[in-house]
Design a protein around this motif. Structure first.
Motif, mmCIF file in Angstrom:
data_model
loop_
_atom_site.group_PDB
_atom_site.id
_atom_site.type_symbol
_atom_site.label_atom_id
_atom_site.label_comp_id
_atom_site.label_asym_id
_atom_site.label_seq_id
_atom_site.Cartn_x
_atom_site.Cartn_y
_atom_site.Cartn_z
ATOM 1 N N LEU A 212 0.835 -1.213 0.000
ATOM 2 C CA LEU A 212 0.000 0.000 0.000
ATOM 3 C C LEU A 212 0.867 1.259 0.000
ATOM 4 N N THR A 213 1.859 1.269 0.883
ATOM 5 C CA THR A 213 2.708 2.467 1.015
ATOM 6 C C THR A 213 3.437 2.754 -0.296
ATOM 7 N N ILE A 214 4.051 1.700 -0.854
ATOM 8 C CA ILE A 214 4.806 1.897 -2.094
ATOM 9 C C ILE A 214 3.865 2.292 -3.235
ATOM 10 N N GLY A 215 2.684 1.643 -3.293
ATOM 11 C CA GLY A 215 1.718 1.957 -4.353
ATOM 12 C C GLY A 215 1.261 3.408 -4.261
ATOM 13 N N PHE A 216 0.924 3.869 -3.058
ATOM 14 C CA PHE A 216 0.476 5.253 -2.860
ATOM 15 C C PHE A 216 1.609 6.239 -3.162
ATOM 16 N N TYR A 217 2.817 5.827 -2.780
ATOM 17 C CA TYR A 217 3.961 6.716 -2.998
ATOM 18 C C TYR A 217 4.212 6.893 -4.499
ATOM 19 N N ARG A 218 4.173 5.756 -5.217
ATOM 20 C CA ARG A 218 4.425 5.823 -6.664
ATOM 21 C C ARG A 218 3.368 6.659 -7.369
ATOM 22 N N ARG A 219 2.133 6.599 -6.844
ATOM 23 C CA ARG A 219 1.063 7.390 -7.484
ATOM 24 C C ARG A 219 1.043 8.829 -6.961
ATOM 25 N N ASN A 220 2.033 9.178 -6.146
ATOM 26 C CA ASN A 220 2.161 10.557 -5.652
ATOM 27 C C ASN A 220 1.084 10.963 -4.660
ATOM 28 N N TYR A 221 0.397 9.999 -4.052
ATOM 29 C CA TYR A 221 -0.617 10.353 -3.059
ATOM 30 C C TYR A 221 0.040 10.788 -1.751
ATOM 31 N N ILE A 222 1.154 10.147 -1.453
ATOM 32 C CA ILE A 222 1.772 10.353 -0.132
ATOM 33 C C ILE A 222 3.278 10.526 -0.248
ATOM 34 N N GLU A 223 3.836 11.082 0.832
ATOM 35 C CA GLU A 223 5.294 11.176 0.912
ATOM 36 C C GLU A 223 5.833 10.310 2.038
ATOM 37 N N GLY A 224 4.918 9.711 2.817
ATOM 38 C CA GLY A 224 5.408 8.917 3.930
ATOM 39 C C GLY A 224 4.303 8.139 4.609
ATOM 40 N N LEU A 225 4.690 7.501 5.712
ATOM 41 C CA LEU A 225 3.781 6.601 6.432
ATOM 42 C C LEU A 225 3.756 6.962 7.913
ATOM 43 N N PHE A 226 2.542 7.015 8.471
ATOM 44 C CA PHE A 226 2.371 7.161 9.920
ATOM 45 C C PHE A 226 1.706 5.873 10.394
ATOM 46 N N LEU A 227 2.435 5.079 11.184
ATOM 47 C CA LEU A 227 1.933 3.747 11.536
ATOM 48 C C LEU A 227 1.842 3.573 13.051
ATOM 49 N N SER A 228 0.618 3.285 13.498
ATOM 50 C CA SER A 228 0.380 3.002 14.903
ATOM 51 C C SER A 228 -0.351 1.661 14.977
ATOM 52 N N SER A 229 -0.760 1.252 16.160
ATOM 53 C CA SER A 229 -1.503 -0.006 16.254
ATOM 54 C C SER A 229 -2.178 -0.140 17.601
ATOM 55 N N GLY A 230 -3.265 -0.898 17.616
ATOM 56 C CA GLY A 230 -3.833 -1.359 18.882
ATOM 57 C C GLY A 230 -2.899 -2.417 19.449
ATOM 58 N N ILE A 231 -3.056 -2.679 20.738
ATOM 59 C CA ILE A 231 -2.165 -3.659 21.380
ATOM 60 C C ILE A 231 -2.838 -5.035 21.262
ATOM 61 N N PHE A 232 -2.676 -5.648 20.087
ATOM 62 C CA PHE A 232 -3.383 -6.903 19.807
ATOM 63 C C PHE A 232 -2.672 -8.113 20.399
ATOM 64 N N ALA A 233 -1.434 -7.906 20.870
ATOM 65 C CA ALA A 233 -0.644 -9.018 21.438
ATOM 66 C C ALA A 233 0.345 -8.415 22.436
ATOM 67 N N ASP A 234 1.299 -9.201 22.840
ATOM 68 C CA ASP A 234 2.352 -8.704 23.719
ATOM 69 C C ASP A 234 3.022 -7.471 23.071
ATOM 70 N N PRO A 235 3.369 -6.439 23.860
ATOM 71 C CA PRO A 235 3.959 -5.222 23.262
ATOM 72 C C PRO A 235 5.168 -5.495 22.362
ATOM 73 N N ASP A 236 5.983 -6.494 22.710
ATOM 74 C CA ASP A 236 7.144 -6.822 21.868
ATOM 75 C C ASP A 236 6.705 -7.274 20.475
ATOM 76 N N ILE A 237 5.623 -8.063 20.435
ATOM 77 C CA ILE A 237 5.155 -8.578 19.133
ATOM 78 C C ILE A 237 4.597 -7.424 18.291
ATOM 79 N N VAL A 238 3.808 -6.536 18.940
ATOM 80 C CA VAL A 238 3.224 -5.403 18.199
ATOM 81 C C VAL A 238 4.341 -4.511 17.661
ATOM 82 N N MET A 239 5.305 -4.193 18.512
ATOM 83 C CA MET A 239 6.405 -3.315 18.082
ATOM 84 C C MET A 239 7.191 -3.977 16.950
ATOM 85 N N ASP A 240 7.393 -5.277 17.077
ATOM 86 C CA ASP A 240 8.153 -6.008 16.051
ATOM 87 C C ASP A 240 7.468 -5.914 14.683
ATOM 88 N N ARG A 241 6.132 -6.003 14.658
ATOM 89 C CA ARG A 241 5.413 -5.910 13.367
ATOM 90 C C ARG A 241 5.607 -4.519 12.744
#
Ligand code: SF4
Length: 432
Positions: free
Chosen positions: A91-120
């Motif tokens: 998604l990020t690369i596709g949007f970037y190539r089409r000039n929609y975006i210049e970057g990514l802001f990525l957060s998440s709910g805590i769906f598992a242990d914090p180490d696993i979420v951070m690792d993803r």
């Protein structure tokens, strides 16, 4: 779930994070190339003042926690979804190539242990940087409670990291987000600050030479505070923000007016989100960061909340008539900045113009000075500017009259009621 539906759901779930202002687009491609979905793209400001458009999404809106103010809390019955690392990279690369975006802001709910979420989250950034050679802006959420090694790794791929403190006091956090730990959030912030400083030092040793280690989160760290979900007053918030800037080296504190998303007896009942309060806190924040104000100067003696009718800088000026008028021919930079209507650019222009020629009051509007406000607080050639062209009036500087004259409650922003006087005024978080 289709990727487009996932994007819609997880971009909508990210919209409450105030780290960048949302500005969804609904452009349609009628026979042309490209189409924007009305979700997911928002704007953020870089350290050097550029505006960048970001794909702002959650990795997952599933969360084990039940923070009362959050739209993704576990107790809300709603559709849940998670991206895979590969989907987000595509998604990020596709949007970037089409000039929609210049970057990514990525957060998440805590769906598992914090180490696993951070690792993803790290895996997404790592794949973008290493496999896709993506050089755009990446802002990653630092998941409180994850190991420091993971934060260290995240900082090597991300431009900015942020751990959201959310509520301004430990007691509010305990009441509204009891599964969160203020110590863990501050611990993550402290570690990011230390890693940033260590990285700068390491890189300084290589100045002008090859082989410098990659920078750690070069755009620094930010955080978000939810305003109005708890009874904490502005004084507490301003003092906390000053401590976060001063002691933990944060680049930005974002204030997010509380939007009720679910009924909870612990939450206040508001007619509308406290947008005016959020606006005043941003003005106060500006004074702390760029105008040299100390936190204790922002509110008057005995005041717990910022005024709603005037901005905090004008409020300070009206409380300190002894400071004015400021002589535009002689005042230092930081004295000029205390004048309502003079900003950082205007003060700089006054100083540089004075070096070359004599400043005339009629030059001031061209320098970006808002004379409607500034004229009440400035003097030139020993004469107050408010008396230029009018018969001097002894009551011209009466603070009550001036307050009415300079009142500027922004339109369309609901004034929030002041927090209860019993709100906890002291800084509860320990920065020791
Ligand atoms: S941990 Fe984050 S995503 Fe989960 S409920 Fe709390 S604020 Fe929401």
């Amino acid at each position: 779930m289709e990727l487009g539906d996932k994007l819609e759901l997880l971009a909508a779930a990210a919209r409450y994070d105030a780290s960048c202002a949302s500005s969804g687009s609904s452009r349609r491609a009628y026979g042309g190339l490209g189409a924007a979905r009305p979700t997911g793209v928002c704007h953020s400001w870089t350290g050097d003042g550029r505006c960048v458009s970001l794909l702002k999404v959650l990795y997952s809106n599933a969360c084990r926690k039940d923070c009362a103010y959050c739209a993704n809390r576990v107790s809300i019955d709603q559709a849940r979804a998670s991206f895979s690392v590969e989907e987000l990279v595509r998604l990020t690369i596709g949007f970037y190539r089409r000039n929609y975006i210049e970057g990514l802001f990525l957060s998440s709910g805590i769906f598992a242990d914090p180490d696993i979420v951070m690792d993803r989250l790290i895996e997404v950034a790592k794949t973008l940087r290493e496999r896709e050679r993506f050089g755009g802006y990446i802002h990653l959420k630092a998941i409180p409670g994850c190991g420091n090694k993971l934060i260290e790794k995240a900082g090597l791929y991300a431009d900015r990291l942020s751990a959201n403190i959310e509520l301004p006091t430990a007691s509010s956090l305990a009441r509204l987000a009891p599964q969160k730990s203020g110590a863990e959030i501050l611990g993550a912030m402290r570690f990011i600050g230390q890693a940033e400083a260590a990285s700068k030092e390491d890189r300084n040793r290589f100045r002008g030479r090859r082989g410098a280690p990659p920078p750690f989160a070069p755009a620094g760290q930010s955080t978000q505070l939810v305003v109005g979900a708890s009874p904490d007053d502005d004084k507490t918030i301003v003092r906390l923000a000053a401590a976060l800037y001063g002691r933990l080296g944060l680049r930005r504190v974002y204030y997010s007016a509380f939007i009720p998303v679910s009924a909870d007896p612990r939450l206040p009942v508001l007619r509308s989100p406290p947008l005016l309060r959020e606006h005043r806190l941003y003005q106060a924040d500006w004074l702390l960061r760029f105008y040299g104000y100390k936190p204790e100067e922002i509110l008057g003696e005995g005041e717990s909340n910022l005024p709603t009718d005037i901005d905090p800088k004008t409020a300070w000026a009206l409380r300190h008539p002894e400071f004015f008028p400021v002589d535009v021919d002689r005042a230092e930079y930081y004295e000029l900045l205390r004048v309502p209507g003079i900003g950082v650019t205007g003060a700089g222009r006054i100083i540089s113009t004075r070096r070359e020629s004599r400043l005339r009051p009629e030059d001031l509007p061209r320098m970006g000075i808002a004379m409607k406000r500034a004229r009440w607080f400035l003097a030139s050639g020993g004469r107050p500017l408010f008396s230029v062209g009018v018969a001097p009036s002894p009551s011209a500087l009466d603070p009550f009259r001036l307050r009415i004259l300079l009142a500027d409650a922004p339109k369309g922003m609901a004034a929030c009621g002041p927090s209860p006087a019993s709100a906890v005024p002291q800084l509860e978080f320990s920065f020791g």
